[in-house]
Design an enzyme around this catalytic site. Structure first.
Site, PDB file in Angstrom:
ATOM      1  N   GLY A  63     -22.766  63.795  18.371  1.00 59.12           N
ATOM      2  CA  GLY A  63     -21.939  64.751  17.674  1.00 59.12           C
ATOM      3  C   GLY A  63     -22.130  64.761  16.169  1.00 59.12           C
ATOM      4  N   THR A 121     -31.772  62.136  16.067  1.00 62.13           N
ATOM      5  CA  THR A 121     -32.731  61.123  15.637  1.00 62.13           C
ATOM      6  C   THR A 121     -34.098  61.459  16.217  1.00 62.13           C
ATOM      7  OG1 THR A 121     -30.976  59.456  15.634  1.00 62.13           O
ATOM      8  CG2 THR A 121     -33.236  58.655  15.570  1.00 62.13           C
ATOM      9  N   ASP A 166     -20.191  49.919  14.028  1.00 70.22           N
ATOM     10  CA  ASP A 166     -20.588  50.409  15.356  1.00 70.22           C
ATOM     11  C   ASP A 166     -21.523  49.417  16.059  1.00 70.22           C
ATOM     12  OD1 ASP A 166     -20.481  52.167  17.464  1.00 70.22           O
ATOM     13  OD2 ASP A 166     -21.996  53.538  16.675  1.00 70.22           O
TER      14      ASP A 166
END
Length: 470
Positions: free
Chosen positions: A44, A48, A163
């Site tokens: 979202g 990459t 993350d």
């Protein structure tokens, strides 16, 4: 092939040598240098791509990250670009660590933001888990020892990853080292993030409770690291490793059959994933200290006394010098893994009880049944050697049946003098006299609590005779 990065392009795949997109006419290189070749991920917040750096003679591979910037609000766009440049500089600093991808470039082109980073050949731990199966305890220790110093480097620079998860950790193909990727820059520059002072960045399965509320701390990364560990141990989604009704983790219930995790590692993992921040490790240094100190919390061993012919020193050297000293051999199929883990953690009392259990199993009796002299004689030699080897090794030569057996001849087989030497009363009694510590006399453990029968005191002679055969 070449890949067009223009948003909305209907046919982005182009020939390798194309300069402009055959579909939309856009230039196919970024900064006349980086040529995207293949889409390797999207979400979202951006896409990459695997790319080629045409500015190098050997056209090295790199990774291009296109970050979405969709707002039409001029002030918002300006703020996003400013934050992007700020975060990019931090990534550039982080890229100096050998286990974090180097930042090769960052820029804005055609109203899109781009990061270009070093390509890391290898496999994410998420993919490794799917292909090779769950990790064992040894692999988790290696994981922590490899990744924690990297995370310390990050935190020392006042940066939080936000993350951490298996898909953001790559095992580098060239040297097997773990590389930490995908810091949460993309999520920080989204429209919703820019409107709020506290933004929830991270993946729901791994994110700490306080981070979900927009407050990320170093301890938040440690939480995600701990959840990553229990996922690698179980192969089960972290969502399914909790008891929602009681708000507790139940990850042990999902360990594969036959898999065990030592109390030492369990304690570390449990503290990493505490929901309350103040109950968690506060820094990477705290975790590293726990890992290095936990096994050493027992008192410092006293020097081995020199007995006749230095036999105690010789038996310790003999057991610890064996190349296969850690093999848990049993003639009758007894599992000595738990005993090994207890001894390695310095849990002498629990190890003493477990020794009774495995000895009963080795002679075919129910656990915690008293062993008669005839049972001791029937103990399989391989099993007795395994039990003893573990005690000798992890007590640094202070405890073990062989140690006791070598002490007995030094007191001319006088059981009263033997008891005085190892710190036992001369009469059979309860275990209140026992000292479960390395400060106890040499030969104090394992205890004799498992001995039964009217001639219980003769067990030492029988043990000595069994070791004299080996």
């Amino acid at each position: 092939m070449s890949y067009c990065l223009t948003p909305g392009c209907f046919s982005p795949v182009n020939p390798d040598n194309a300069q402009f997109c055959l579909s939309c006419g856009s230039l196919l290189t970024l900064k006349n240098r980086f040529r995207p070749m293949q889409l390797i991920g999207q979400g979202g917040f951006g896409k990459t791509f695997l790319a080629i750096d045409e500015g190098t003679s050997d056209r090295v591979r790199c990774v291009v990250k296109q970050l979405y910037l969709q707002s039409r609000d001029t002030l918002l766009v300006k703020k996003a670009v400013q934050l992007f440049l700020q975060e990019a500089e931090r990534l550039k600093e982080l890229g100096k660590h050998p286990q974090i991808p180097s930042l090769l470039a960052h820029f804005e082109q055609q109203k899109q933001l781009y990061l270009v980073q070093e390509f890391i050949p290898g496999q994410t731990l998420d993919k490794e888990l799917r292909e090779k199966g769950v990790f064992n305890e040894s692999q988790i220790w290696e994981f922590l020892n490899d990744l924690l110093p990297v995370l310390k480097f990050v935190h020392d620079r006042k940066i939080i990853h936000r993350d951490i998860k298996p898909s953001n950790i790559i095992r580098r193909q060239t040297d097997g080292k773990l590389v930490l990727i995908d810091f949460g820059v993309a999520k920080l520059i989204t429209d919703s993030a820019l409107f709020r002072t506290g933004t929830a960045v991270g993946t729901a399965e791994y994110v700490a409770p306080e981070q979900m509320k927009g407050k990320a701390l170093p301890a938040s990364d440690l939480y995600s690291l701990g959840v990553t560990c229990i996922y690698l141990l179980t192969g089960v989604s972290p969502f399914d490793l909790t008891d929602i009704a009681n708000n507790t983790w139940v990850w042990r219930d999902f360990l594969p059959k036959g898999s065990q995790v030592s109390d030492r590692l369990s304690r570390i993992l449990d503290k990493l994933i505490k929901p309350a921040v103040n109950q968690r490790y506060q820094s990477v240094g705290d975790v590293l200290q726990a890992i290095s100190i936990l096994p050493l919390k027992t008192p410092k061993p006293q020097p081995l006394p020199i007995y006749k012919n230095n036999l105690l020193t010789n038996i310790f050297r003999r057991y610890t010098a064996k190349p296969q000293g850690d093999r848990l051999i049993s003639e009758v199929g007894v599992d000595y893994t738990k005993l090994q883990h207890l001894l390695a953690a310095g849990k002498w009392k629990e190890a003493d009880q477990e020794t009774w259990v495995v000895m009963c199993l080795a002679v075919g009796k129910s656990t915690h049944a008293y062993l008669q002299l005839s049972d001791i004689e029937k103990l399989p030699d391989e099993d007795l050697q395994t039990i003893d080897r573990l005690w000798v090794k992890y007590s640094q030569g202070r405890f073990g049946f062989s140690i006791q057996s070598y002490i007995l001849p030094t007191v001319n087989d006088d059981y009263g003098r033997f008891c005085e030497t190892v710190g036992w009363p001369t009469h059979q009694t309860n275990n209140s006299y026992l000292k479960f510590s390395l400060s106890a006399p040499v030969g104090h453990l394992p205890s004799r609590s498992w001995i039964g029968g009217s001639q219980w005191w003769r067990h030492g002679v029988i043990m000595a005779s069994k070791f004299s055969k080996s």
